[in-house]
Design a protein around this motif. Structure first.
Motif, PDB file in Angstrom:
ATOM      1  N   LYS A 100       0.783  -0.888   0.002  1.00 15.43           N
ATOM      2  CA  LYS A 100      -0.392   0.285   0.251  1.00 15.43           C
ATOM      3  C   LYS A 100       0.771   1.677  -0.292  1.00 15.43           C
ATOM      4  O   LYS A 100       2.003   1.225   0.743  1.00 15.43           O
ATOM      5  CB  LYS A 100      -1.189  -0.418   1.530  1.00 15.43           C
ATOM      6  N   ASP A 101       0.541   2.311  -0.707  1.00 10.76           N
ATOM      7  CA  ASP A 101       1.190   3.938  -0.817  1.00 10.76           C
ATOM      8  C   ASP A 101       0.895   4.329   0.065  1.00 10.76           C
ATOM      9  O   ASP A 101      -0.292   4.137   0.600  1.00 10.76           O
ATOM     10  CB  ASP A 101       1.050   3.910  -2.246  1.00 10.76           C
ATOM     11  N   GLU A 102       1.432   5.769  -0.618  1.00 15.10           N
ATOM     12  CA  GLU A 102       0.676   6.862   1.125  1.00 15.10           C
ATOM     13  C   GLU A 102      -0.650   6.815   0.960  1.00 15.10           C
ATOM     14  O   GLU A 102      -1.347   7.411   1.770  1.00 15.10           O
ATOM     15  CB  GLU A 102       1.866   8.331   0.677  1.00 15.10           C
ATOM     16  N   LYS A 103      -1.336   7.154  -0.296  1.00 15.79           N
ATOM     17  CA  LYS A 103      -2.841   7.109  -0.603  1.00 15.79           C
ATOM     18  C   LYS A 103      -3.527   5.743  -0.352  1.00 15.79           C
ATOM     19  O   LYS A 103      -4.844   5.187  -0.646  1.00 15.79           O
ATOM     20  CB  LYS A 103      -2.920   7.767  -2.484  1.00 15.79           C
ATOM     21  N   ASN A 104      -2.228   4.847   0.178  1.00 17.40           N
ATOM     22  CA  ASN A 104      -3.355   3.422   0.797  1.00 17.40           C
ATOM     23  C   ASN A 104      -4.322   2.458  -0.508  1.00 17.40           C
ATOM     24  O   ASN A 104      -5.056   2.060  -0.326  1.00 17.40           O
ATOM     25  CB  ASN A 104      -4.567   3.971   1.481  1.00 17.40           C
ATOM     26  N   GLN A 105      -3.361   2.924  -1.756  1.00 10.90           N
ATOM     27  CA  GLN A 105      -3.565   2.179  -2.746  1.00 10.90           C
ATOM     28  C   GLN A 105      -3.102   1.094  -3.180  1.00 10.90           C
ATOM     29  O   GLN A 105      -1.186   1.137  -2.587  1.00 10.90           O
ATOM     30  CB  GLN A 105      -3.371   3.158  -3.733  1.00 10.90           C
ATOM     31  N   ILE A 106      -2.620  -0.326  -3.420  1.00 12.89           N
ATOM     32  CA  ILE A 106      -2.367  -1.308  -3.571  1.00 12.89           C
ATOM     33  C   ILE A 106      -1.320  -1.236  -4.744  1.00 12.89           C
ATOM     34  O   ILE A 106      -2.112  -1.301  -6.157  1.00 12.89           O
ATOM     35  CB  ILE A 106      -2.530  -3.147  -3.873  1.00 12.89           C
ATOM     36  N   VAL A 107       0.292  -0.555  -4.940  1.00  9.56           N
ATOM     37  CA  VAL A 107       0.930  -0.643  -5.943  1.00  9.56           C
ATOM     38  C   VAL A 107       1.935  -1.761  -6.577  1.00  9.56           C
ATOM     39  O   VAL A 107       2.135  -2.635  -4.943  1.00  9.56           O
ATOM     40  CB  VAL A 107       1.667   0.530  -6.239  1.00  9.56           C
ATOM     41  N   GLY A 108       2.946  -1.923  -7.146  1.00 10.56           N
ATOM     42  CA  GLY A 108       3.877  -2.609  -7.152  1.00 10.56           C
ATOM     43  C   GLY A 108       4.072  -3.013  -8.070  1.00 10.56           C
ATOM     44  O   GLY A 108       3.625  -3.588  -9.601  1.00 10.56           O
ATOM     45  N   PHE A 109       5.471  -4.214  -8.142  1.00 15.12           N
ATOM     46  CA  PHE A 109       5.938  -4.597  -9.253  1.00 15.12           C
ATOM     47  C   PHE A 109       5.097  -5.849  -9.514  1.00 15.12           C
ATOM     48  O   PHE A 109       4.587  -5.824 -11.087  1.00 15.12           O
ATOM     49  CB  PHE A 109       7.854  -5.601  -9.161  1.00 15.12           C
ATOM     50  N   ASP A 110       4.424  -7.110  -8.874  1.00 15.48           N
ATOM     51  CA  ASP A 110       3.561  -7.767  -9.684  1.00 15.48           C
ATOM     52  C   ASP A 110       2.659  -6.723  -9.496  1.00 15.48           C
ATOM     53  O   ASP A 110       1.112  -7.837 -10.458  1.00 15.48           O
ATOM     54  CB  ASP A 110       4.098  -9.238  -8.728  1.00 15.48           C
ATOM     55  N   VAL A 111       1.851  -6.555  -9.390  1.00 20.46           N
ATOM     56  CA  VAL A 111       0.901  -5.510  -9.470  1.00 20.46           C
ATOM     57  C   VAL A 111       0.725  -5.408 -10.656  1.00 20.46           C
ATOM     58  O   VAL A 111      -0.482  -5.579 -12.156  1.00 20.46           O
ATOM     59  CB  VAL A 111       0.290  -4.384  -8.968  1.00 20.46           C
ATOM     60  N   ASP A 112       1.609  -4.177 -11.064  1.00 16.63           N
ATOM     61  CA  ASP A 112       1.453  -3.401 -11.888  1.00 16.63           C
ATOM     62  C   ASP A 112       1.380  -4.899 -13.499  1.00 16.63           C
ATOM     63  O   ASP A 112       0.838  -5.189 -14.394  1.00 16.63           O
ATOM     64  CB  ASP A 112       2.452  -3.086 -12.667  1.00 16.63           C
ATOM     65  N   LEU A 113       2.249  -5.676 -13.915  1.00 15.11           N
ATOM     66  CA  LEU A 113       2.383  -7.051 -14.247  1.00 15.11           C
ATOM     67  C   LEU A 113       0.798  -8.257 -14.328  1.00 15.11           C
ATOM     68  O   LEU A 113       0.458  -7.995 -15.410  1.00 15.11           O
ATOM     69  CB  LEU A 113       3.056  -8.222 -14.019  1.00 15.11           C
ATOM     70  N   ALA A 114       0.134  -7.798 -13.170  1.00 16.38           N
ATOM     71  CA  ALA A 114      -1.452  -8.268 -13.528  1.00 16.38           C
ATOM     72  C   ALA A 114      -2.383  -7.841 -13.375  1.00 16.38           C
ATOM     73  O   ALA A 114      -3.055  -8.073 -14.458  1.00 16.38           O
ATOM     74  CB  ALA A 114      -1.409  -8.861 -11.668  1.00 16.38           C
ATOM     75  N   LYS A 115      -1.927  -6.498 -13.566  1.00 15.97           N
ATOM     76  CA  LYS A 115      -3.628  -5.431 -13.844  1.00 15.97           C
ATOM     77  C   LYS A 115      -2.969  -5.696 -15.427  1.00 15.97           C
ATOM     78  O   LYS A 115      -4.500  -5.588 -16.445  1.00 15.97           O
ATOM     79  CB  LYS A 115      -2.585  -4.063 -13.307  1.00 15.97           C
TER      80      LYS A 115
END
Length: 282
Positions: free
Chosen positions: A65-80
């Protein structure tokens, strides 16, 4: 409800037509009742369902979770990117990492895409994609506090921690002599908690995925350091599915292969690691 149906159906002074109507109605209601009790397990292998991806949401840089409480990340970008190419909606769901196999089996999630090592034990309970990144477990200590640790056996007499359900824990559990040599062995719900105890002196060392640990280290380089010492063998990250859900695995694998082939995966890797760490098929 079933007892009420039985009482009505066996009343013998009802006209035949009325009895038939009651039988039909009762049958429909019972069918609806059992359908309702079955519930929606959330399992998906078709082109219309939403894909729910389970992850540890404190596992930077793979998923967090980033500073805006959104789930982000390397695997998250791949999955999206993969789910977009499949034309599916995607939801990311935080799970208890130590219960990940149960989450998949229950159907509460459809995929685990979160820096998950492919191991023989996990392959018994989950279906995996092809590996997409190499990984190893290494040792992290406080800055300037190497304590003479030159190899894994030098952890003897030390308080050592790792994440519960992680490959680090599995590697240590597989070596009872090593584990018994520790002053203390602690597992945590997430690596962040383990690293905090390391910084505060409650641990002498943390065993962690190198990729994840070095990312954390980049934010805390004034307090922590990595030792180039492997704990266990080099492993590989894979995407996990419920055992037997070959249809969904194959669809996601095809989409991922396209991402690798056209260079999109490399761009995502460079965004997070300043390097292309994606494994290429031979």
């Amino acid at each position: 409800m079933q007892r009420i149906f039985m009482k009505v159906l066996w009343k013998d002074d009802l006209p035949i037509m009325k009895m038939k109507n009651l039988l039909f109605t009762a049958g429909m209601l019972v069918s609806m009742l059992f359908t309702g009790c079955g519930g929606d397990t959330g399992k998906t292998d078709d082109a219309t369902s939403k894909i729910i991806i389970g992850l540890d949401d404190e596992y930077a840089p793979m998923g967090f979770k980033d500073e805006k409480n959104q789930i982000v990340g390397f695997d998250v970008d791949l999955a999206k990117e993969a789910t977009k190419r499949l034309g599916k909606e995607v939801e990311f769901k935080a799970i208890d990492w130590s219960s990940k196999e149960a989450e998949l089996k229950s159907g509460r999630i459809h995929i685990i895409w979160n820096g998950l090592d492919i191991t023989p034990e996990r392959q018994e309970n989950m279906l995996f994609s092809d590996p997409y990144m190499d990984n190893r477990q290494i040792i992290f200590v406080r800055k300037g506090n190497e304590q003479g640790i030159k190899n894994v056996n030098d952890l003897a007499g030390k308080a050592v921690g790792t994440q519960a359900g992680s490959t680090g824990e599995a590697n240590i559990n597989a070596n009872p002599d090593l584990q018994n040599s520790f002053k203390e062995f602690k597992t945590y719900g997430d690596y962040v908690s383990a690293f905090m105890d390391l910084e505060n002196g409650r641990l002498d060392a943390v065993v962690c995925d190198e990729i994840v640990g070095r990312y954390y280290l980049s934010k805390h380089s004034d307090r922590l350091q990595a030792l180039d010492i492997s704990v266990g063998e080099i492993t590989q990250f894979g995407i996990a599915f419920e055992k037997g859900n070959v249809e969904l695995r194959d669809k996601v694998q095809k989409a991922f292969d396209e991402i690798v082939a056209d260079g999109t995966a490399a761009k995502i890797s460079e965004k997070w690691f300043d390097a292309d760490l994606i494994k290429k098929k031979q």
